[in-house]
Design a protein around this motif. Structure first.
Motif, mmCIF file in Angstrom:
data_model
loop_
_atom_site.group_PDB
_atom_site.id
_atom_site.type_symbol
_atom_site.label_atom_id
_atom_site.label_comp_id
_atom_site.label_asym_id
_atom_site.label_seq_id
_atom_site.Cartn_x
_atom_site.Cartn_y
_atom_site.Cartn_z
ATOM 1 N N THR A 147 0.820 -1.214 0.000
ATOM 2 C CA THR A 147 0.000 0.000 0.000
ATOM 3 C C THR A 147 0.852 1.262 0.000
ATOM 4 O O THR A 147 0.449 2.295 -0.541
ATOM 5 N N ALA A 148 2.035 1.183 0.606
ATOM 6 C CA ALA A 148 2.905 2.361 0.710
ATOM 7 C C ALA A 148 3.450 2.765 -0.654
ATOM 8 O O ALA A 148 3.363 2.021 -1.638
ATOM 9 N N LEU A 149 4.023 3.965 -0.717
ATOM 10 C CA LEU A 149 4.653 4.425 -1.949
ATOM 11 C C LEU A 149 5.834 3.524 -2.298
ATOM 12 O O LEU A 149 6.522 3.008 -1.397
ATOM 13 N N PRO A 150 6.104 3.309 -3.580
ATOM 14 C CA PRO A 150 7.324 2.586 -3.952
ATOM 15 C C PRO A 150 8.549 3.267 -3.339
ATOM 16 O O PRO A 150 8.519 4.464 -3.019
ATOM 17 N N VAL A 151 9.621 2.519 -3.202
ATOM 18 C CA VAL A 151 10.804 3.025 -2.500
ATOM 19 C C VAL A 151 11.322 4.322 -3.129
ATOM 20 O O VAL A 151 11.580 5.306 -2.427
ATOM 21 N N GLU A 152 11.476 4.353 -4.446
ATOM 22 C CA GLU A 152 12.016 5.567 -5.090
ATOM 23 C C GLU A 152 11.100 6.766 -4.877
ATOM 24 O O GLU A 152 11.565 7.881 -4.601
ATOM 25 N N ASP A 153 9.782 6.542 -4.987
ATOM 26 C CA ASP A 153 8.835 7.631 -4.753
ATOM 27 C C ASP A 153 8.852 8.071 -3.296
ATOM 28 O O ASP A 153 8.689 9.263 -2.989
ATOM 29 N N SER A 154 9.056 7.117 -2.397
ATOM 30 C CA SER A 154 9.121 7.447 -0.969
ATOM 31 C C SER A 154 10.295 8.365 -0.676
ATOM 32 O O SER A 154 10.159 9.379 0.025
ATOM 33 N N LEU A 155 11.444 8.026 -1.214
ATOM 34 C CA LEU A 155 12.638 8.834 -0.973
ATOM 35 C C LEU A 155 12.501 10.213 -1.606
ATOM 36 O O LEU A 155 12.971 11.208 -1.040
ATOM 37 N N ALA A 156 11.840 10.269 -2.759
ATOM 38 C CA ALA A 156 11.616 11.569 -3.397
ATOM 39 C C ALA A 156 10.719 12.445 -2.538
ATOM 40 O O ALA A 156 10.966 13.655 -2.386
ATOM 41 N N ARG A 157 9.676 11.842 -1.942
ATOM 42 C CA ARG A 157 8.775 12.607 -1.078
ATOM 43 C C ARG A 157 9.508 13.073 0.187
ATOM 44 O O ARG A 157 9.325 14.213 0.634
ATOM 45 N N ILE A 158 10.330 12.209 0.763
ATOM 46 C CA ILE A 158 11.101 12.595 1.949
ATOM 47 C C ILE A 158 12.057 13.731 1.608
ATOM 48 O O ILE A 158 12.226 14.680 2.388
ATOM 49 N N ALA A 159 12.672 13.662 0.436
ATOM 50 C CA ALA A 159 13.582 14.736 0.009
ATOM 51 C C ALA A 159 12.828 16.053 -0.165
ATOM 52 O O ALA A 159 13.342 17.128 0.181
ATOM 53 N N GLU A 160 11.598 15.982 -0.682
ATOM 54 C CA GLU A 160 10.778 17.190 -0.824
ATOM 55 C C GLU A 160 10.462 17.791 0.538
ATOM 56 O O GLU A 160 10.532 19.022 0.729
#
Length: 288
Positions: free
Chosen positions: A268-281
């Protein structure tokens, strides 16, 4: 004076559960297995219930009775018997580390996988010192400042397990986005530093970080957070549940639903790459 009853530590419970499972697989009753060892039934029952210790040599002999020849299994259980009563570095903090917390640290030390679903806070193994101090101080209702500082030190010391040469566990952390939007009044930079720490930790080969977005669909994790620790076979997984009342452990077959739940939460969570992009934002937004 009679000896005091042995306190069943998590390591002894894991050993006892593994030995009980192997006895059942061998189709032996307690009395039959104990007789083969030259023991009385109650002794083996106490070993399986973690209220009596067992020597590593006796573990080996018992496994031979059960027909267990796998050297990996034998070594793992003999090592567990050897370490069951061993004191760890955390004993230095016995004044603030409860027995239940000490048990969990020993689980982290032995684990080969750690799967954490954290809907409210960043997992302890990935926290910065400032984040640890503020969250511990915010949660506690009775700790003095020096105890808060000591508990933060313990949390930082625990993180060494992730960079342990050769035997570091694989960690998969899923954090709810809401946890990363928390405000910290003591130091405005606390969350920015924490977000940077998550990004840096994700560069470690054994650490994976995922983000559960605010607009996620329903999933089993809405019930609450948990940490699932896994071990080499035949030792069962152990789940840690925490609340204001303390820590609760779910062991053996009872941990299976949590394994299935974690898989659904991960999907259910964001894919890993998308997760890291959101954290970076989010980290970048704190710089403005």
């Amino acid at each position: 004076m009679p000896n005091s009853p042995l306190v069943p530590t998590v390591r002894r419970r894991r050993l006892g559960a593994s030995l009980r499972g192997l006895r059942n697989e061998a189709g032996m009753t307690l009395d039959v297995a104990a007789t083969a060892m030259g023991w009385r039934g109650p002794k083996l029952s106490k070993i399986e219930s973690a209220t009596q210790a067992i020597r590593p040599a006796d573990v080996g002999a018992l496994l031979s009775v059960y027909g267990v020849a796998d050297p990996q299994v034998r070594d793992a259980l003999e090592d567990l018997a050897r370490d069951a009563g061993k004191r760890g570095w955390w004993q230095t903090y016995s004044g603030v580390v409860s027995p239940a917390y000490a048990d969990y640290i020993s689980l982290e030390t032995d684990a080969d996988t750690i799967c954490a679903w954290s809907p409210l806070v960043v997992p302890g193994l990935l926290q910065t010192a400032a984040y640890a101090r503020e969250t511990i101080a915010g949660v506690t209702t009775s700790r003095a400042p020096d105890e808060v500082a000591a508990l933060a030190e313990v949390r930082m010391a625990r993180q060494a397990v992730l960079s342990r040469p050769g035997t570091a566990p694989e960690m998969w952390a899923i954090i709810h986005e809401a946890a990363l939007r928390q405000r910290f009044s003591a130091r405005s930079s606390t969350m920015r530093e924490q977000l940077r720490r998550l990004l840096d930790a994700s560069d470690m080969p054994n650490v994976t970080v995922q983000l559960m977005p605010l607009d996620s669909t329903p999933h089993p994790g809405v019930v609450g957070g948990f940490t699932l620790t896994g071990f080499p076979p035949p030792m069962p997984s152990v789940v840690l549940l925490e609340n204001l009342g303390g820590a609760t452990y779910v062991e053996g077959n009872d941990a299976t639903p949590f394994t299935k739940a974690f898989e659904r939460i991960r999907a259910t969570a964001l894919p890993v790459e998308d997760s890291l992009a959101r954290i970076a934002e989010l980290e970048e937004s704190h710089r403005k």
